[in-house]
Write an enzyme that holds these catalytic residues in place. Structure first.
Site, PDB file in Angstrom:
ATOM      1  N   SER A   1       0.871   0.458   6.022  1.00  0.00           N
ATOM      2  CA  SER A   1       0.846   0.749   7.459  1.00  0.00           C
ATOM      3  C   SER A   1       1.921   1.740   7.893  1.00  0.00           C
ATOM      4  O   SER A   1       2.526   1.592   8.957  1.00  0.00           O
ATOM      5  CB  SER A   1       0.935  -0.553   8.274  1.00  0.00           C
TER       6      SER A   1
ATOM      7  N   LYS B   1      -8.111   6.672  -0.716  1.00  0.00           N
ATOM      8  CA  LYS B   1      -8.957   5.555  -1.152  1.00  0.00           C
ATOM      9  C   LYS B   1     -10.416   6.020  -1.252  1.00  0.00           C
ATOM     10  O   LYS B   1     -10.650   7.172  -1.591  1.00  0.00           O
ATOM     11  CB  LYS B   1      -8.782   4.355  -0.213  1.00  0.00           C
TER      12      LYS B   1
ATOM     13  N   GLY C   1      -3.015  -1.654   5.255  1.00  0.00           N
ATOM     14  CA  GLY C   1      -4.188  -1.571   6.121  1.00  0.00           C
ATOM     15  C   GLY C   1      -4.212  -2.584   7.255  1.00  0.00           C
ATOM     16  O   GLY C   1      -5.233  -2.775   7.906  1.00  0.00           O
TER      17      GLY C   1
ATOM     18  N   GLU D   1      -5.209  -2.963  -4.459  1.00  0.00           N
ATOM     19  CA  GLU D   1      -6.669  -3.115  -4.332  1.00  0.00           C
ATOM     20  C   GLU D   1      -7.325  -3.153  -5.707  1.00  0.00           C
ATOM     21  O   GLU D   1      -8.314  -3.839  -5.913  1.00  0.00           O
ATOM     22  CB  GLU D   1      -7.223  -1.965  -3.462  1.00  0.00           C
TER      23      GLU D   1
ATOM     24  N   HIS E   1      -2.572   0.014  -8.031  1.00  0.00           N
ATOM     25  CA  HIS E   1      -2.649  -0.278  -6.589  1.00  0.00           C
ATOM     26  C   HIS E   1      -3.136  -1.712  -6.394  1.00  0.00           C
ATOM     27  O   HIS E   1      -3.973  -2.198  -7.168  1.00  0.00           O
ATOM     28  CB  HIS E   1      -3.600   0.715  -5.919  1.00  0.00           C
TER      29      HIS E   1
ATOM     30  N   GLU F   1       4.615  -1.677  -2.210  1.00  0.00           N
ATOM     31  CA  GLU F   1       3.585  -1.889  -1.191  1.00  0.00           C
ATOM     32  C   GLU F   1       3.316  -3.387  -1.032  1.00  0.00           C
ATOM     33  O   GLU F   1       2.505  -3.959  -1.773  1.00  0.00           O
ATOM     34  CB  GLU F   1       2.282  -1.197  -1.592  1.00  0.00           C
TER      35      GLU F   1
ATOM     36  N   ASN G   1      -3.053   8.618   0.156  1.00  0.00           N
ATOM     37  CA  ASN G   1      -4.021   7.882  -0.650  1.00  0.00           C
ATOM     38  C   ASN G   1      -5.293   7.726   0.191  1.00  0.00           C
ATOM     39  O   ASN G   1      -5.349   6.879   1.070  1.00  0.00           O
ATOM     40  CB  ASN G   1      -3.432   6.513  -1.027  1.00  0.00           C
TER      41      ASN G   1
HETATM   42  P1  PGA Z   1      -2.237   1.874   4.557  1.00  0.00           P
HETATM   43  O1  PGA Z   1      -2.462   1.880   2.972  1.00  0.00           O
HETATM   44  O2  PGA Z   1      -1.288   3.003   4.885  1.00  0.00           O
HETATM   45  O3  PGA Z   1      -3.597   2.088   5.144  1.00  0.00           O
HETATM   46  O4  PGA Z   1      -1.643   0.548   4.917  1.00  0.00           O
HETATM   47  C1  PGA Z   1      -1.420   2.162   2.085  1.00  0.00           C
HETATM   48  C2  PGA Z   1      -1.888   2.072   0.655  1.00  0.00           C
HETATM   49  O5  PGA Z   1      -2.688   1.183   0.347  1.00  0.00           O
HETATM   50  O6  PGA Z   1      -1.480   2.861  -0.200  1.00  0.00           O
END
Ligand code: PGA
Length: 253
Positions: free
Chosen positions: A212, A11, A172, A97, A95, A166, A9
């Site tokens: 992460s 983003k 992140g 976000e 997601h 998640e 992903n």
């Molecule tokens: P990350 O993000 O691996 O940077 O923690 C995962 C995601 O949001 O899909």
């Protein structure tokens, strides 16, 4: 029986030229990976680059979002059919976000899922609790509610759905859920799918962990029975780092 699935992903990162060199550098690194399905979800503006660069490879393309209407006066939105037209097989939906920054709720996500499925896209539905909810011992209830609301009225038939667990506090942050906690929640999600859809679907559905994921934790996560793969954000932006996750992820199973 469920194959391993590792999803990148990106983003809101990576311009066209970098997307091109990513593909050129990444493809040889995963040439010998046969048992794992790999999906890359770039921003909309690089879908055409991935379609051209990855043509003929087994790496699939996904989008990070879509809109629930078929077409019409929805300025700035992208439809499921447009994604199919652009070469996508997968689409990330719900997601955290988008839930937190763009205000998407379970009802909107439900509509998006239905639209994706009706156009032949494989949705990757994201669910997960915030830190506050986990600390209040509400994590399972939150995930259960997200699943039952987002999947309300679902009849999958032969179509495929992917779920990504998640935990919001792990995205992140560099702090991943322990493999035990991830397995515990993902097993719980599978049990819920059995109730919401049916047992056959629950057994066949790939459920990923995200938050992460890195080269140093993927093997342990993949060692757990119900964890079928990973949704990878930050560590998917570099071809070498992402290829290592793909390779180690396969070893873990
Ligand atoms: P990350 O993000 O691996 O940077 O923690 C995962 C995601 O949001 O899909």
């Amino acid at each position: 029986m469920r194959g391993v699935l590792i999803v990148a992903n990106w983003k809101m990162n990576i311009l066209k030229e970098k997307a091109r060199t990513f593909c050129q550098d990444f493809m040889p690194l995963v040439e010998n990976i046969y048992k794992t399905d790999i999906v890359i979800c770039p921003p909309f503006t690089s879908l055409h680059v991935l379609k051209a660069e990855l043509a003929g490879s087994k790496i699939r393309i996904g989008a990070q979002n879509l809109f629930w209407a078929e077409n019409g006066a929805y300025t700035g939105e992208i439809s499921a059919q447009m994604l199919v037209d652009a070469g996508c097989n997968y689409v990330i939906i719900g997601h955290s976000e988008r839930r937190q920054v763009m205000g998407e709720n379970d009802e909107i996500i439900n509509r998006k899922l239905q639209r994706a499925l009706s156009c032949g896209l494989i949705p990757i539905l994201c669910v997960g609790e915030t830190l506050q909810q986990r600390q209040a011992s509400m994590a399972k209830q939150v995930v259960k509610d997200q699943l039952s609301n987002c999947l309300q009225g679902f009849k999958l038939g032969e179509r495929e759905l992917v779920i990504a667990y998640e935990p919001v506090w792990a995205i992140g942050t560099g702090v991943n859920a322990s493999s035990e906690d991830a397995q515990d929640m993902i097993g719980f999600i599978r049990d819920n799918l059995s109730e919401i859809i049916d047992g056959k679907t629950a057994a066949a559905t790939r459920i990923l962990y995200g938050g992460s994921v890195k080269g140093n934790n993927i093997e342990e996560l993949m060692g757990k029975d119900d964890i079928d793969g990973a949704l990878v954000g930050g560590a998917s932006l570099q071809p070498v780092a992402f290829a290592e996750i793909v390779r180690l992820g396969q070893n873990g199973k």
